[in-house]
Design a protein around this motif. Sequence first.
Motif, PDB file in Angstrom:
ATOM      1  N   ASN A 199       0.651  -1.168  -0.131  1.00 59.32           N
ATOM      2  CA  ASN A 199      -0.001   0.035  -0.006  1.00 59.32           C
ATOM      3  C   ASN A 199       0.700   1.173   0.019  1.00 59.32           C
ATOM      4  O   ASN A 199       0.364   2.358  -0.069  1.00 59.32           O
ATOM      5  N   ILE A 206      -4.740   6.636  -0.719  1.00 54.77           N
ATOM      6  CA  ILE A 206      -5.417   6.249   0.557  1.00 54.77           C
ATOM      7  C   ILE A 206      -5.759   7.676   1.514  1.00 54.77           C
ATOM      8  O   ILE A 206      -6.938   7.824   2.403  1.00 54.77           O
ATOM      9  N   SER A 243      -5.795  -1.932   1.301  1.00 59.62           N
ATOM     10  CA  SER A 243      -6.948  -1.139   0.406  1.00 59.62           C
ATOM     11  C   SER A 243      -7.393  -2.208  -0.390  1.00 59.62           C
ATOM     12  O   SER A 243      -7.237  -3.178  -0.528  1.00 59.62           O
ATOM     13  N   PHE A 258     -10.363   1.473   2.552  1.00 61.95           N
ATOM     14  CA  PHE A 258      -9.120   1.134   3.301  1.00 61.95           C
ATOM     15  C   PHE A 258      -9.509   0.788   4.649  1.00 61.95           C
ATOM     16  O   PHE A 258     -10.143   1.406   5.540  1.00 61.95           O
TER      17      PHE A 258
END
Length: 523
Positions: A199, A206, A243, A258
Amino acid sequence: MSARKTVRSSEEVEALVKLVIWDLDDTLWRGTLAEGDDVELFERRAQVIRALNRHGVVSSICSKNSFEGARAKLTDLGLWDEFVFPKIAFEPKPQAIAGLLADMQLRAADTLFIDDNPINLHEAKFVLPELNVLDITAPGSDEALEAILADQPASRNRLAEYRQLEQRKQDRLAVGPLSDEEFLHSCEIRACPVAMMANLDFIDRIVELVNRSNQLNYTQSRIDADVLRNEITSGYLNYYCWSIFVEDKYGDHGLVGFVMIDRNTCQFRHFVFSCRVMHMGIENFALRVVGKFFPEKVVPAAWRQRFGWSEAQWVTERSYEDPETRQSLFAGQGLGITAKPQLRIMCACQSGGLAHYSKARAEIDFDIWPRLFDLKRFADETVDDADLPPFLAYGAGTDYKDEAWPELAHLLDGELYQTCLQRMCERIQKRGINLLVLLPPENLPGHQYGPEGLTRERTIRYNALWRDAVQQYPCVTTLDIQEICGPEAMVDVNHHRPAALETVARWVDIWYSHVKSMDAAAA
């Protein structure tokens, strides 16, 4: 009421304004279309609409007009494609706006309604008290709009995403008697969970998702990019995270969820989703993923009341292990990562962090569970090593523990390890592959080696085998981690703290740049 007072303060603009709803007559253009006026566009406002789209703030229409007539005029003006979910009909505006927000799955508090008629504004505000409104005839209204625009951070254009939602809404109405679940099955929804350090490639998206989401931000959390980066890279100590990427037959929705769990308390730190995937079962899919690692995790009843108890079987899982899937995710996020990597980092759960901090990230593929390189594969002389690119960075310590050798661990203190090491070196030398071996530290306190046979004594013995290999195989180079990172930089023998990941990544870059230039010179 001025726009400035409506959105309260510049600090709140990002959270509040996701949608701007425009009236048409005497708001977007001068004149009344239905009365046959030769309407004249307010070009300054048209420019604001285009600029808002570039900053991720979409625009819609709520106007008492003929739909076909308004669409034709907006098309002539080059503006029709700048709007989504237009409500153009002779109906009360408060009800039209309420329906529009329901269709777009947005809150009134995140919306600004612009009109030239105070009655329309007051009626809409009466029905939807959280709605932000702007009288476009008020002095300074255009300046206020431009100030709102100036306060928006750089973001991606969301028009295509809302057009997918618009098409899905239209199709749902068209199919008639199908149940919601039957319709969702017809949508061919596919979701890809991306775990842990992978991620790091998606940090910016995010952070944007967490900080912009309200309706489906179940933990009501907010985050700073540097804090999140540190939490992800120290995940072995404290956090698990995923995610969630989603696509369906309408298109690619991108990163829309997320989840982060504190592994020490088993509490959700983040459980956040884009409102564009509301009622698609993505929260339930995320809980399926979480349940594989935290089977006893209790989900708050209030959350379940919002998205239900369904297993969302209409959502099928795509694996991040699949190269085409990864490349699709990278492309969707605008990451220029090559489909044919030159360097593969094979350090188990640390791989994503090393790739993230490397200056050569665009050329790197890296291991992520369940696709992990292991030396055990060379126990079989028919091993397939076709997936190895021309440069490899390998964390040798990941194969020093018994766990990496199921059914063969009892042979490790014999000649098995050395045999596999030699076979690997012979194969990669024959193929012209360059290998950098990261040797785990030998100077840590005893408790940092741990169970599964990964003792200091074994570490010293196996490290020595790799140093000997350097003398025999010119394609092999070793890097002693203890020479560049002190014991305080390590969580344990195979896990680095964030600063150590950066340090090791720098040394991998130095080696990679050097051997590439040597190969180029030899060619």
